[in-house]
Design an enzyme around this catalytic site. Structure first.
Site, mmCIF file in Angstrom:
data_model
loop_
_atom_site.group_PDB
_atom_site.id
_atom_site.type_symbol
_atom_site.label_atom_id
_atom_site.label_comp_id
_atom_site.label_asym_id
_atom_site.label_seq_id
_atom_site.Cartn_x
_atom_site.Cartn_y
_atom_site.Cartn_z
ATOM 1 N N HIS A 55 11.429 2.732 46.000
ATOM 2 C CA HIS A 55 11.539 1.563 45.134
ATOM 3 C C HIS A 55 10.633 0.425 45.606
ATOM 4 C CE1 HIS A 55 13.366 -2.218 43.652
ATOM 5 N NE2 HIS A 55 13.614 -1.501 42.569
ATOM 6 N N SER B 218 -12.964 11.606 11.960
ATOM 7 C CA SER B 218 -13.315 13.031 12.027
ATOM 8 C C SER B 218 -12.092 13.936 11.976
ATOM 9 C CB SER B 218 -14.135 13.315 13.291
ATOM 10 O OG SER B 218 -13.434 12.926 14.454
ATOM 11 N N CYS C 179 -14.776 7.121 14.716
ATOM 12 C CA CYS C 179 -13.632 6.734 15.551
ATOM 13 C C CYS C 179 -12.644 7.874 15.742
ATOM 14 C CB CYS C 179 -12.916 5.522 14.943
ATOM 15 S SG CYS C 179 -12.255 5.804 13.294
ATOM 16 N N ARG D 266 -5.621 -0.020 15.694
ATOM 17 C CA ARG D 266 -4.530 0.480 14.858
ATOM 18 C C ARG D 266 -3.417 -0.560 14.773
ATOM 19 N NH1 ARG D 266 -5.718 4.490 18.592
ATOM 20 N NH2 ARG D 266 -6.740 6.349 17.764
#
Length: 786
Positions: free
Chosen positions: A409, A676, A725, A506
């Site tokens: 941790h 594409s 893209c 996006r």
């Protein structure tokens, strides 16, 4: 094939790394590794984020939870813990609807029948953990050796509740994450009865050396390593020679073991066994090979948990995620010492867990109840940290612990916070809590795991401009290299990559954060909330990238994805094939959706006009006809978004009609961005979401190349820009070669591919220059239509 976006439960074999929004990082990576096949992974299934959101909604938990958090002082550990417990009780007293409860039980029955093992591990998988930018240090819980349908159901609720553990609440509040932007999936996985387990990094996390693999190993379950209860054996493997360079063998006096009757038990390890190396050299090499495979597959340094099963004695990978600290690290603070330190000055040694060199006052705390003694800027010295220590750790100048390894941790949180840290000093013969005096001045050299008596003098390095992530940004290319992005929280880091802007931004991640269908928001009078949220997130990205352009794709959810948003079922139709249904441009002018589209336009206009971010441009996706495009452009103009020299409009070229009618589409846009993925699907008639058709889906197919080549020709004839893209240039060097030789203007790729593709583009451009000088520029006559 299962519709993943509307599923409540999925088998690992149905999941891939692209499904983080659906099943969270842990489950997505487990599914990805199952599909990889070369890395052994215990079988299982995962609930989805949709199941979690429905559970929250059906039990009306969101308002109750926010009310508790808003009334809590999160810097007060006791109050934070009390708030977390109240929220946990809310979850445990709530119920799954009958259908989902039965479905969980059915999947569990099928799993134990298939694996001949009634025990499972129930692991939380948050949609924001195991991502490149956030390690989250195990904020959510794992429950081991669970058996029986009712216990599995109950422990899934426990996992849901752990999304609001004290440390998780503290992290999200401090990092300004919305508590309901994160959803929780739960992986239910065959339980291994681990005789040995550990963690592996494919980078040296103490100094960022990517030529080394670090493997930690101890007896029993790995929870004692992460929790710092034992200090594990540590092995350093050189990636180039595949030899063990260094080994640190510790006294592993305790182990946590799964009981065949259920549950776990702590055992004392025999003294001779405790001092022995816990795994063989051949197993170290086996693990190192798995690490290299996963690093290559993901294209990123990895943090991997593993175990050796006590029944078949085979090694399995339990989970893998991106290593988050050294990804794009820009270096350390420079220091100067008052005097040259040598071995005689060293008063303590330990494992270097988080790099840095700093001096300050040692504050020895034996338990968290003593935190009142701690002052901001002190060096924290303790046995081992736990979640309650996080508020102090954020104020510490450095951290030293008696116990723990590189994945405990203290180590993970320190790396996340950027605080120098040394762990496991007891393995080197001295406990920090006994060797260091409270209040004395010490120097912590966490790069080398050394503590000196006395101080050093810091000096500030001369002010520098923000350094790029990689020196490759000095490579100048004629073809612009852009980056694809969707998560605004990553924009500051991604903006430092050597890219020329964002070629595909996006909206979907922002929509997932908003969490509600825009028409539902309009219906309830909260449309402004959507506009404000979207515009502010876009503004964040545009500021990080300015003055480079950010090309935003308008929303392109499918109807089933819209339906999964809160309130979506009221407004969305049932469609047999949403991929080819009501999506993209066909929504924007439809009277059933037009008002929602106007909210997007308002958000974009606000980002450009009120925030003055003129580098924000837009792109229209999935436009079937020229008439559709004209309708959308008219709505944009009516809402104040008209093409100008500093506001460009692009068309996502992903439908064959966009190519065939490029001369007509040219009249209404400034350029194209080739999608594409969909273009390949529609040209080859191969459903890209159908695994059985994957062999037919190839973006390198000649039909795809000819279509791209024709579009570039027609677009350039009318002075239009052409970009790409889709996934192809991120995956295939030959596609990059083809695109540059075909004269494409921009290539937009995934963040992890930017540096490589920029190098590749520069190389191809140099080759073309050389070929031109020799009078032999290479091209393939098949690329052009006859």
């Amino acid at each position: 094939m299962t519709d993943r976006t509307s599923a409540r439960i999925l088998w690992f074999s149905e999941i891939s790394k692209e499904d983080v929004p659906i099943v969270g990082g842990k489950s997505a990576n487990l599914g990805e590794m199952v599909k990889l096949k070369s890395v052994p992974v215990p079988n299982g299934f995962s609930t989805t984020s949709l199941a979690y959101r429905e559970f929250i909604k059906e039990n009306n938990l969101d308002e109750k939870i926010l009310s508790i958090i808003k009334g809590t002082d999160i810097d007060n550990s006791k109050k934070l813990k009390d708030a977390s417990e109240k929220i946990r009780e809310l979850f445990l007293s709530s119920h799954f609807n009958h259908t989902l409860g039965q479905e969980i039980r059915e999947y569990y029955r099928k799993l134990i029948e298939k694996e001949k093992n009634i025990y499972v591990a129930v692991r939380s998988s948050a949609t924001s953990e195991d991502l490149p930018d956030a390690s989250f240090a195990g904020e959510q819980d794992t429950y081991l050796n669970i058996h029986g349908e009712d216990d599995v159901v109950q422990n899934i609720k426990e996992c849901f509740a752990s999304l609001f553990s004290p440390r998780a609440i503290y992290y999200r509040e401090k990092k300004h994450f919305d508590h309901f932007n994160v959803a929780l999936a739960v992986a239910v996985q065959k339980q291994l009865f681990s005789e040995v387990s550990g963690v592996m990094f494919t980078v040296d996390v103490s100094n960022g050396d990517s030529s080394r693999i670090i493997i930690e190993s101890s007896y029993g379950l790995g929870e004692y390593i992460v929790g710092g209860v034992v200090t594990p054996d540590t092995f350093y493997v050189d990636k180039n020679t595949m030899k063990i360079e260094e080994r640190i063998i510790t006294n592993k006096s305790k182990m946590l073991k799964c009981l065949e009757t259920g549950g776990t038990e702590e055992l004392i390890v025999d003294s001779e066994m405790a001092e022995r190396q816990s795994i063989s050299d051949s197993e170290i090499m086996e693990l190192a090979n798995y690490g290299i495979q996963l690093e290559k597959h993901y294209g990123n340094s990895m943090d991997i948990e593993w175990a050796r099963d006590s029944f078949d004695h085979k090694i399995y990978v339990l989970q893998a995620r991106f290593e988050t600290v050294w990804k794009n690290n820009n270096g350390e603070k420079k220091m100067e010492q008052e005097k040259e330190a040598d071995e005689n000055d060293v008063i303590l040694k330990g494992l270097p867990a988080s790099p840095g060199k700093i001096s300050g006052t040692a504050r020895v705390l034996l338990n968290v109840d003593e935190m009142e003694k701690f002052r901001e800027g002190d060096i924290l010295v303790t046995k081992m940290t736990a979640p309650d220590w996080v508020p102090i750790m954020g104020k510490a100048r450095a951290i030293i612990t008696d116990e723990g390894g590189l994945t405990c941790h203290a180590a993970i949180i320190s790396r996340e916070l950027g605080v120098p840290c040394i762990v496991g000093t007891s393995s080197f013969g001295q406990k920090a809590t006994e060797s260091l005096r409270d209040g004395e001045t010490i120097t912590v050299d966490a790069k080398n795991g050394l503590v000196y008596l006395g101080g050093i003098t810091e000096f500030s390095a001369p002010a520098e401009t923000t350094a790029p992530v990689s020196y490759e940004s000095d490579i100048i290319t004629g073809t612009k290299v852009l980056v694809n992005m969707g998560e605004p929280q990553l924009s500051e880091r991604v903006s430092k990559l050597p890219s020329d802007g964002i070629g595909l931004m996006r909206e979907e991640f922002i929509w997932a954060e908003i969490g509600e269908h825009p028409l539902s928001l309009i219906k309830s009078g909260r449309g402004d909330y959507f506009v404000d949220k979207l515009s502010s997130e876009l503004a964040r990205v545009c500021r990080d990238f300015a003055p480079r352009p950010v090309v935003l794709r308008f929303s392109d959810f499918k109807s089933d994805e819209y339906k999964s948003l809160k309130g979506g079922s009221e407004f969305e139709p049932e469609e047999d094939n949403p991929l080819l249904g009501w999506r993209g441009a066909s929504r924007y002018y439809d009277e059933r959706y037009r008002e929602a589209f106007k909210l997007e336009l308002k958000a974009i206009k606000k980002a450009r006009d009120e925030y003055l971010l003129k580098n924000l441009w837009v792109m229209i996706p999935f436009t079937r006809t020229v008439e559709e495009l004209k309708k959308v452009v008219k709505i944009m103009e009516d809402n104040g978004l008209e093409r100008t020299k500093d506001f460009k409009l692009f068309l996502m070229s992903e439908i064959p009609s966009n190519i065939v009618l490029a001369d007509k589409f040219n009249q209404y846009v400034d350029g194209y961005s080739i999608g594409s993925n969909d273009l390949t699907m529609l040209l080859l008639g191969s459903d890209r979401n159908n695994g059985k058709m994957s062999s037919m889906f190839d973006e390198r197919d000649l039909a795809v190349k000819r279509a791209i080549r024709y579009l570039i020709k027609i677009a350039h004839r009318d002075g239009k820009i052409v970009s790409i893209c889709g996934q192809a240039p991120s995956q295939y060097d030959e596609i990059v070669d083809f695109l540059v030789r075909s004269g494409i203007d921009d290539i937009s790729v995934n963040p992890d591919a930017v540096v490589h593709v920029r190098k590749m583009v520069a190389s191809v451009e140099k080759r073309i220059q050389l070929e031109a000088a020799l009078g032999k520029v290479q091209t393939d006559p098949d690329w052009d239509l006859p």
